[in-house]
Design a protein around this motif. Structure first.
Motif, PDB file in Angstrom:
ATOM      1  N   ASN A 164       0.833  -1.214   0.000  1.00  0.00           N
ATOM      2  CA  ASN A 164       0.000   0.000   0.000  1.00  0.00           C
ATOM      3  C   ASN A 164       0.863   1.257   0.000  1.00  0.00           C
ATOM      4  N   PHE A 168       0.452   3.951  -3.012  1.00  0.00           N
ATOM      5  CA  PHE A 168      -0.140   5.286  -2.833  1.00  0.00           C
ATOM      6  C   PHE A 168       0.931   6.368  -2.725  1.00  0.00           C
ATOM      7  N   ASP A 193       5.124   6.586   4.670  1.00  0.00           N
ATOM      8  CA  ASP A 193       5.355   6.975   3.271  1.00  0.00           C
ATOM      9  C   ASP A 193       5.140   8.465   3.089  1.00  0.00           C
ATOM     10  N   ARG A 196       0.132  10.109  -0.860  1.00  0.00           N
ATOM     11  CA  ARG A 196      -1.026  10.999  -0.949  1.00  0.00           C
ATOM     12  C   ARG A 196      -1.765  11.235   0.367  1.00  0.00           C
ATOM     13  N   GLY A 197      -1.401  10.486   1.411  1.00  0.00           N
ATOM     14  CA  GLY A 197      -1.974  10.744   2.735  1.00  0.00           C
ATOM     15  C   GLY A 197      -3.431  10.337   2.860  1.00  0.00           C
ATOM     16  N   ILE A 198      -3.963  10.511   4.059  1.00  0.00           N
ATOM     17  CA  ILE A 198      -5.340  10.092   4.359  1.00  0.00           C
ATOM     18  C   ILE A 198      -5.997  11.217   5.155  1.00  0.00           C
ATOM     19  N   TYR A 211     -13.286  -0.622   1.848  1.00  0.00           N
ATOM     20  CA  TYR A 211     -13.123   0.833   1.801  1.00  0.00           C
ATOM     21  C   TYR A 211     -12.029   1.173   0.786  1.00  0.00           C
ATOM     22  N   GLN A 212     -12.345   2.008  -0.180  1.00  0.00           N
ATOM     23  CA  GLN A 212     -11.334   2.531  -1.099  1.00  0.00           C
ATOM     24  C   GLN A 212     -11.707   3.979  -1.366  1.00  0.00           C
ATOM     25  N   GLU A 214     -11.245   6.007  -3.732  1.00  0.00           N
ATOM     26  CA  GLU A 214     -11.758   6.373  -5.054  1.00  0.00           C
ATOM     27  C   GLU A 214     -13.062   5.662  -5.380  1.00  0.00           C
ATOM     28  N   GLY A 222      -5.548  -0.262  -8.598  1.00  0.00           N
ATOM     29  CA  GLY A 222      -5.823  -1.675  -8.338  1.00  0.00           C
ATOM     30  C   GLY A 222      -6.072  -1.927  -6.864  1.00  0.00           C
ATOM     31  N   GLY A 223      -6.083  -3.196  -6.469  1.00  0.00           N
ATOM     32  CA  GLY A 223      -6.339  -3.537  -5.066  1.00  0.00           C
ATOM     33  C   GLY A 223      -7.781  -3.951  -4.879  1.00  0.00           C
ATOM     34  N   THR A 224      -8.047  -4.560  -3.718  1.00  0.00           N
ATOM     35  CA  THR A 224      -9.378  -5.121  -3.488  1.00  0.00           C
ATOM     36  C   THR A 224     -10.158  -4.384  -2.401  1.00  0.00           C
ATOM     37  N   GLY A 225      -9.477  -3.531  -1.640  1.00  0.00           N
ATOM     38  CA  GLY A 225     -10.164  -2.870  -0.521  1.00  0.00           C
ATOM     39  C   GLY A 225     -10.305  -3.793   0.687  1.00  0.00           C
ATOM     40  N   SER A 253       1.488   9.018   4.934  1.00  0.00           N
ATOM     41  CA  SER A 253       0.752   8.253   5.961  1.00  0.00           C
ATOM     42  C   SER A 253       1.744   7.403   6.736  1.00  0.00           C
ATOM     43  N   PHE A 255       1.535   3.770   8.985  1.00  0.00           N
ATOM     44  CA  PHE A 255       0.769   2.654   9.547  1.00  0.00           C
ATOM     45  C   PHE A 255       1.623   2.003  10.626  1.00  0.00           C
TER      46      PHE A 255
END
Ligand code: ADP
Length: 276
Positions: A164, A168, A193, A196-198, A211-212, A214, A222-225, A253, A255
């Motif tokens: 991730n 991102f 990282d 683009r941040g949250i 949750y995604q 976009e 891509g990705g599944t959320g 961000s 984590f």
């Protein structure tokens, strides 16, 4: 008489408590049922979208024999990409269901976080066919105490969080892995990282299934959320915590998750086992 009244009051209190517990249980069951229905609806939608694209592509390929080779290639690539997305979605969905239903057998063992981070980084590089990862700095100190967790699942959490962070951030950014002492009994892993941040009001929601930011239809990376929901279940499995921090949009961000240090009692038990 006083004794008899006291007994009656006691019985009434026990009955009231049992009734309240029953109501609690009912509410929990209803909530569970609502979650299950939501999950089926969302999963259905998430699977139908790529499936429809694959169908449209295959129908066009079948019905237009004179299609230009370039357009044919675009159709094939689109269908293949969506088939891969469906595969990942089903795989993540099964993993999450397995974790949520408590059907996972954990195999905790003493682990070196350095080795786990190295393994996760090698997975990340191996999967990066486009060779477009940002700069990744591994700042994990060498002399850390061993942690106690299931190695495969720990590497899974690290790989998902690193994936991730790279996804991102983009190739001109920076990703850092650090480990510090969280408490006398646990270490804290941080994957930071410069991407683009949250938004602050999304820091908890990002761990929800599907949750995604976009939304499914405007997804560009891509990705599944499901990745962070899986990470949360895994970390909860060893009694740890996982959370996100960010100064907001475009400010990167971080984590964080915690993992227990091998306890004195379990390490002395292991050495007893080894020594017979
Ligand atoms: P996926 O990455 O497959 O979309 P995840 O559950 O791993 O699903 O992440 C959910 C959402 O949380 C992402 O779609 C994104 O909006 C947000 N997110 C996760 N990690 C980061 C990060 N490092 N920087 C910014 N946003 C993130």
């Amino acid at each position: 008489l006083v004794d008899a009244i006291a007994t009656q009051v006691g019985v009434a209190l026990i009955q009231a408590e049992a009734y309240a517990n029953l109501q609690d249980l009912n509410e929990q069951l209803e909530a569970l049922d609502r979650t299950r229905s939501n999950l089926v609806a969302i999963t259905g939608h998430e699977l139908r979208t790529p499936l429809s694209t694959i169908q449209v592509c295959l129908e066009s390929l079948a019905s237009e024999p004179d299609m230009s080779p370039e357009l044919r290639q675009v159709m094939l690539n689109t269908a293949l990409a969506d088939a891969e997305r469906m595969r990942k979605l089903i795989q993540d969905f099964l993993t999450l269901s397995q974790l949520e239903s408590g059907r996972v057998e954990w195999h905790p063992e003493p682990l070196s976080l350095n080795e786990c981070v190295e393994l996760a980084l090698s997975h990340l590089h191996a999967r990066n066919a486009k060779n477009d990862l940002p700069k990744i700095s591994n700042l994990v100190p060498q002399n850390l105490p061993l942690v106690e967790a299931d190695g495969e699942w720990l590497v899974e959490v690290l790989t998902k969080l690193l994936d991730n962070a790279c996804k991102f951030t983009g190739s001109d950014g920076q990703v850092t892995v650090e480990v510090s002492r969280h408490s006398p009994q646990s270490l804290e892993v941080t994957i930071a990282d410069t991407g683009r941040g949250i938004e602050p009001n999304r820091l908890k929601t990002v761990f929800d299934r599907f949750y995604q930011e976009e939304g499914a239809l405007r997804r560009s990376v891509g990705g599944t959320g499901l990745g962070l929901a899986i990470c949360r279940q895994i970390v909860n499995g060893w009694g740890g915590a996982i959370w996100a921090e960010s100064e907001g949009k475009n400010h990167g961000s971080q984590f964080h998750f915690t993992v227990p240090i091998v306890s004195e009692s379990s390490s002395s038990k292991k050495s007893q086992d080894v020594n017979g």
